[in-house]
Write an enzyme that holds these catalytic residues in place. Structure first.
Site, short mmCIF file in Angstrom:
data_model
loop_
_atom_site.label_atom_id
_atom_site.label_comp_id
_atom_site.label_asym_id
_atom_site.label_seq_id
_atom_site.Cartn_x
_atom_site.Cartn_y
_atom_site.Cartn_z
N ASN A 189 -12.29 9.30 -2.60
CA ASN A 189 -11.62 10.23 -1.68
C ASN A 189 -12.39 11.55 -1.52
OD1 ASN A 189 -8.72 8.79 -2.86
ND2 ASN A 189 -9.03 9.00 -0.67
N LYS A 227 -8.47 -1.51 -7.79
CA LYS A 227 -9.22 -0.36 -7.27
C LYS A 227 -8.83 0.85 -8.10
CE LYS A 227 -8.38 2.56 -3.25
NZ LYS A 227 -8.20 2.59 -1.78
N LEU A 228 -9.84 1.55 -8.64
CA LEU A 228 -9.59 2.75 -9.43
C LEU A 228 -9.97 3.98 -8.64
CD1 LEU A 228 -11.14 1.78 -12.90
CD2 LEU A 228 -8.77 1.44 -12.09
N LYS A 229 -9.10 4.97 -8.66
CA LYS A 229 -9.47 6.28 -8.13
C LYS A 229 -10.41 6.92 -9.15
CE LYS A 229 -6.77 6.43 -4.46
NZ LYS A 229 -7.28 6.54 -3.09
N LYS A 287 -7.59 1.24 8.15
CA LYS A 287 -6.19 1.68 8.10
C LYS A 287 -5.80 1.99 9.54
CE LYS A 287 -6.47 4.02 3.61
NZ LYS A 287 -6.60 5.34 2.95
N GLY A 327 -4.38 1.02 2.54
CA GLY A 327 -2.94 1.27 2.53
C GLY A 327 -2.67 2.76 2.41
N ASP A 348 -13.84 5.06 4.26
CA ASP A 348 -12.40 5.08 4.59
C ASP A 348 -12.19 6.27 5.53
OD1 ASP A 348 -9.65 5.60 4.60
OD2 ASP A 348 -9.36 5.55 2.45
N ASP A 374 -12.62 4.25 -5.64
CA ASP A 374 -12.39 5.10 -4.46
C ASP A 374 -12.45 6.55 -4.90
OD1 ASP A 374 -11.59 6.29 -2.10
OD2 ASP A 374 -9.59 5.40 -2.05
N SER A 421 -4.22 -0.37 -5.83
CA SER A 421 -4.92 0.90 -5.97
C SER A 421 -4.29 1.69 -7.12
CB SER A 421 -4.82 1.68 -4.65
OG SER A 421 -5.36 2.97 -4.79
N GLU A 438 -15.87 3.52 -2.52
CA GLU A 438 -15.23 3.97 -1.28
C GLU A 438 -15.30 5.50 -1.17
OE1 GLU A 438 -11.22 2.46 -1.26
OE2 GLU A 438 -10.61 3.65 0.47
O1 OSB Z 1 -7.75 6.57 -0.06
O2 OSB Z 1 -6.97 4.62 0.09
C1 OSB Z 1 -6.78 5.83 -0.07
C2 OSB Z 1 -3.08 6.46 -0.78
C3 OSB Z 1 -2.89 7.63 -0.12
C4 OSB Z 1 -3.94 8.24 0.51
C5 OSB Z 1 -5.21 7.65 0.47
C6 OSB Z 1 -5.42 6.44 -0.18
C7 OSB Z 1 -4.33 5.85 -0.85
C8 OSB Z 1 -4.44 4.63 -1.63
C9 OSB Z 1 -3.19 3.81 -1.82
O3 OSB Z 1 -5.45 4.29 -2.21
C10 OSB Z 1 -3.30 2.44 -1.27
C11 OSB Z 1 -1.96 1.75 -1.21
O4 OSB Z 1 -1.23 1.88 -0.20
O5 OSB Z 1 -1.61 1.07 -2.18
MG MG Z 2 -9.51 5.40 0.27
#
Ligand code: OSB
Ligand code: MG
Length: 367
Positions: free
Chosen positions: A190, A161-163, A262, A290, A238, A188, A135, A213
């Protein structure tokens, strides 16, 4: 078993690089670990809450408070506890799933160690190694992003995976797609988008992504349904998926066609297995998310990710992606995979000398 005491440890775990999520905040790890001292031996659990309540309402000081004041005393007072009864014993407290998950995991670890059963065996894993993705946070610019991604590809990660967030989506995705060719790619958000962005998000269809995501706020199923109907990229939830019932509801209504699991978010590994099973019955693939775990939480995630319906690479990256030194023996990628630990319980040993050296305060004991 009898729970003799619950010990709470707080450890500063600086990340090797800042991790900026789509909510425009750096996340960091100030890790809460719990050790269950039981009549059959000890077990460890890692609380996945972040330092601040920016991913979910839980945060590490809040988890510590609810464990110390309500959850640990209830476990210690219970005459007889098994991993399978922890959720019932703690059920009088509403929510606080990450705090409950840490405790249930510690009890499960103690129980499995006493029985000589690994987490992989307990969950019903069907393989001895899992495919790993990574990620990638919001970068300062496209060049920095490409550098980071290039490094992960060189290390063998099987999926990127790109935010993304408004203003950081089409261009970074295009640049990374051009860089990595046919390597699996997903994004992702969020919860960073709204219903007004549906047409814009449809522009991601041209990049052949595995999934998008959590584009919208967690309680909003209808907008996820509308997006799923408007685009070809699969929608994956998620934050929204807090238990197996919600997973079933979201799938049946067409809000999600792939699920990120998760354990902390759903209240523990036992519920995570139920989410896996519901999705498997409905033909919906899952992957292991994660929360920047140390080796303690990572060991359990890797075991979970070895179950049959985890068919997409997880955010189960190697220890070096997060930390200069891990709290357990490091998880090291081999050919883009991590081995599922085979020892009893989580199968990893906590390096107690590091716990002591990096402790933010003396352990708290509830007995
Ligand atoms: O949305 O998946 C998420 C980390 C912190 C909070 C939310 C997210 C994440 C990650 C990191 O994307 C995933 C990792 O543990 O490598
Ligand atoms: Mg996520």
């Amino acid at each position: 078993m009898k729970i003799v005491a619950i010990e709470l440890h707080r450890v500063a775990m600086p990340l090797v690089r800042p991790f900026e999520t789509s909510f425009g905040r750096q996340v960091s790890r100030d890790v809460l670990l719990v050790r269950a001292r039981t009549s059959v031996g000890d077990g460890w659990g890692e609380c996945v809450a972040m330092s601040d309540p920016v991913y979910s309402s839980e945060y590490v000081d809040g988890c510590e408070a609810v464990i110390t004041r309500y959850l640990a005393p209830a476990l210690v007072a219970a005459p007889d506890v098994t991993a399978e009864s922890v959720a019932d014993v703690l059920g009088f407290v509403i929510g606080h799933r990450m705090a409950k998950a840490a405790l249930e995991t510690a009890v499960l670890d103690a129980q499995c160690r006493a029985e000589g059963v690994s987490f992989g065996e307990y969950f019903g894993a069907d393989r001895d190694a899992v495919d790993c993705g990574v990620s990638v946070g919001i970068a300062p610019g496209i060049d920095e992003l490409l550098d980071e991604v290039d490094g992960y590809i060189a290390e063998g990660y099987r999926r990127i995976k790109l935010k993304i967030k408004p203003g950081w989506d089409i261009e970074p995705v295009r640049a990374v797609r051009d860089l990595i060719g046919e390597t699996a790619l997903q994004v992702d958000a969020n919860t960073a988008y709204t219903r007004a962005d549906i047409e814009h998000l449809a522009r991601l269809d041209e990049f052949d992504l595995l999934l998008i995501e959590q584009p919208f706020v967690e309680d909003d199923m209808l907008t996820h349904i509308a997006l799923a109907r408007a685009i070809t990229t699969p929608v994956c939830l998620d934050e929204s998926i807090v238990n197996a019932e919600v997973a079933l509801d979201a799938i049946e209504r067409g809000a999600t066609s792939i699920v990120n699991i998760k354990a902390g978010r759903v209240g523990g590994y036992l519920e995570a297995v139920r989410v896996h099973d519901v999705c498997a019955e409905l033909g919906v693939p899952v992957w292991c998310g994660g929360m920047l775990e140390t080796g303690i939480g990572r060991a359990a995630n890797v075991a979970l990710a070895a179950m049959a319906n985890f068919t997409l690479p997880g955010d189960t990256s190697g220890s070096s992606r997060y930390f200069a030194e891990d709290l357990t023996e490091p998880f090291v990628l081999v050919d883009g995979r991590l081995a599922v630990p085979t020892g009893a319980g989580s199968g990893v040993q906590v390096r107690e000398e590091l716990l002591a050296a990096w402790a933010l305060r003396a352990p708290i004991t509830v007995r």
